[in-house]
Design a protein around this motif. Sequence first.
Motif, PDB file in Angstrom:
ATOM      1  N   MET A  75      46.353  39.079  53.658  1.00  0.00           N
ATOM      2  CA  MET A  75      46.305  39.226  52.208  1.00  0.00           C
ATOM      3  C   MET A  75      45.852  40.628  51.804  1.00  0.00           C
ATOM      4  SD  MET A  75      47.508  36.534  50.798  1.00  0.00           S
ATOM      5  CE  MET A  75      48.637  36.415  52.192  1.00  0.00           C
ATOM      6  N   VAL A  76      44.997  41.220  52.629  1.00  0.00           N
ATOM      7  CA  VAL A  76      44.607  42.620  52.375  1.00  0.00           C
ATOM      8  C   VAL A  76      45.829  43.524  52.473  1.00  0.00           C
ATOM      9  CG1 VAL A  76      43.268  44.570  53.272  1.00  0.00           C
ATOM     10  CG2 VAL A  76      42.219  42.314  53.120  1.00  0.00           C
ATOM     11  N   TYR A  77      46.673  43.265  53.463  1.00  0.00           N
ATOM     12  CA  TYR A  77      47.892  44.063  53.629  1.00  0.00           C
ATOM     13  C   TYR A  77      48.826  43.875  52.431  1.00  0.00           C
ATOM     14  CZ  TYR A  77      52.217  45.860  55.669  1.00  0.00           C
ATOM     15  OH  TYR A  77      53.370  46.566  55.901  1.00  0.00           O
ATOM     16  N   PHE A  78      48.956  42.651  51.951  1.00  0.00           N
ATOM     17  CA  PHE A  78      49.763  42.381  50.758  1.00  0.00           C
ATOM     18  C   PHE A  78      49.243  43.202  49.578  1.00  0.00           C
ATOM     19  CE2 PHE A  78      51.383  38.894  53.150  1.00  0.00           C
ATOM     20  CZ  PHE A  78      52.525  38.457  52.526  1.00  0.00           C
ATOM     21  N   TYR A  79      47.933  43.166  49.402  1.00  0.00           N
ATOM     22  CA  TYR A  79      47.320  43.862  48.264  1.00  0.00           C
ATOM     23  C   TYR A  79      47.516  45.379  48.378  1.00  0.00           C
ATOM     24  CZ  TYR A  79      43.959  45.065  44.636  1.00  0.00           C
ATOM     25  OH  TYR A  79      43.385  45.565  43.496  1.00  0.00           O
ATOM     26  N   LEU A  80      47.340  45.912  49.563  1.00  0.00           N
ATOM     27  CA  LEU A  80      47.502  47.360  49.758  1.00  0.00           C
ATOM     28  C   LEU A  80      48.945  47.794  49.508  1.00  0.00           C
ATOM     29  CD1 LEU A  80      45.351  47.977  52.976  1.00  0.00           C
ATOM     30  CD2 LEU A  80      44.798  48.656  50.633  1.00  0.00           C
ATOM     31  N   CYS A  81      49.888  46.953  49.904  1.00  0.00           N
ATOM     32  CA  CYS A  81      51.298  47.324  49.770  1.00  0.00           C
ATOM     33  C   CYS A  81      51.762  47.333  48.320  1.00  0.00           C
ATOM     34  CB  CYS A  81      52.177  46.349  50.571  1.00  0.00           C
ATOM     35  SG  CYS A  81      52.121  46.617  52.351  1.00  0.00           S
ATOM     36  N   ASP A  82      51.291  46.369  47.528  1.00  0.00           N
ATOM     37  CA  ASP A  82      51.916  46.203  46.211  1.00  0.00           C
ATOM     38  C   ASP A  82      50.953  46.183  45.027  1.00  0.00           C
ATOM     39  OD1 ASP A  82      54.334  46.126  44.914  1.00  0.00           O
ATOM     40  OD2 ASP A  82      54.439  43.937  44.849  1.00  0.00           O
ATOM     41  N   ARG A  83      49.681  46.467  45.259  1.00  0.00           N
ATOM     42  CA  ARG A  83      48.757  46.552  44.141  1.00  0.00           C
ATOM     43  C   ARG A  83      47.948  47.855  44.171  1.00  0.00           C
ATOM     44  NH1 ARG A  83      51.739  43.758  42.465  1.00  0.00           N
ATOM     45  NH2 ARG A  83      51.573  41.656  41.611  1.00  0.00           N
ATOM     46  N   ALA A  84      47.451  48.232  45.333  1.00  0.00           N
ATOM     47  CA  ALA A  84      46.749  49.513  45.453  1.00  0.00           C
ATOM     48  C   ALA A  84      47.774  50.640  45.523  1.00  0.00           C
ATOM     49  CB  ALA A  84      45.875  49.512  46.709  1.00  0.00           C
ATOM     50  N   ASN A  85      47.428  51.800  45.055  1.00  0.00           N
ATOM     51  CA  ASN A  85      48.356  52.945  45.074  1.00  0.00           C
ATOM     52  C   ASN A  85      48.259  53.688  46.404  1.00  0.00           C
ATOM     53  OD1 ASN A  85      49.306  52.544  42.423  1.00  0.00           O
ATOM     54  ND2 ASN A  85      47.433  53.481  41.607  1.00  0.00           N
TER      55      ASN A  85
END
Length: 425
Positions: free
Chosen positions: A1-11
């Motif tokens: 889920m961290v990877y998901f967040y980094l890919c499409d929410r964090a810049n």
Amino acid sequence: MVYFYLCDRANVFMKEQKFYTHSTFFIPLIYMFVLGIFYSENSKETKLLNREQTDEWKGWMQLVILIYHISGASVFIPVYMHVRVLVAAYLFQTGYGHFSFFWLKGDFGLYRVCQVLFRLNFLVVVLCLVMDRPYQFYYFVPLVTFWFVVIYATMAMWPQILQKKANGSGMWHVGILVKLLGLLLFICFFAYSQGLFENIFSVWPISKLFELNGSIHEWWFRWKLDRFAIIHGMLFAFVYLVLQKCQGLSEEKGEPLFSTRISNILLLISVFSFMTYSIWASSCKNKTECNELHPYISGLQILAFILIRNIPGYSRSLYSSFFAWFGKISLELFICQYHIWLAADTKGILVLIPGNPSLNIIISTFIFVCVAHEISVITNDLAQVAIPKDGGALLRRLLAAGVFTLGLLLVSRIEDKEISLLSVF
């Protein structure tokens, strides 16, 4: 889920726009089917739509849909219409599979229902929380979940008609057909009553499951587009299982499904149906007109594919292990693509390696497939832990989950009211 967040929410990673050309869609498609044929193996059984074959079917359809999404092929109407048939085929399999299970097993227990709902929804619920997206954003899961509940209600309601009961009296076959007719009338009633449909699904808290951007228009569109696919699958399963019980089919290895003459006629009709559909799809002027006819003709294409794939004995004896492997994780592939293969909520393409599109696709695809596979394994393992077989323990967990969900919905409703009041002032 961290990877998901980094890919499409964090810049952290860049995104690039899709740009459709025929080569970006058809060349990967050709490579994919060559690989699929290369990994052909003998199937363990030669029954129509056996497990290996349905996994293969899900696999190649999912890969076509992935290529369709990343290439932006939805702008090309003939491809768009053919992919619409693939989505209908997934729902057809849902109707076929669940009807067959209930008809043969007669297991309407709470444990079975919770297992199915957990496996369908676990990843999406977690993603809704992590990625801050409504449930309806991942439209296919709400669609499949809704139709599973409808199938369950249809088969579980009195009188429960199972194969064992139908074997004792042929009248029970009429009874199941009456049930299917009632389901068809239910679907038609809502399909031609948009106002009533919207009123029902706009009621809180049900609306929280089906709203997207404050409206259920997207849910109405998705539901209506493939509204007959489920009942097509259920009816096909019923006819097939009755013919199988009456020994009206020849499913031995190497033998055609019907007599030679009937097999040749059905194959000819099926090929003609495919060609006619492709010509029609190529002549479509706009998506709206084509979508209006789609619910009525998609079932014919699905039936044509099943006949072509299963009538010849040699075809039924083989399957592609390459496609079947992807078919086992098709749901996870469909959901995960939203954020770690595509990006910007599917509107763009994730860029892990700038300046080298080919290497970027290879690396991002490899990671994407690995993640989808691991999530599939994790979901199956967690389902065994989260859904106990003991009825009392299961009811307690459902009650706790219900109270927790209701609390979240109440908090969300209060926040929505506060936002609306602030906007007024």
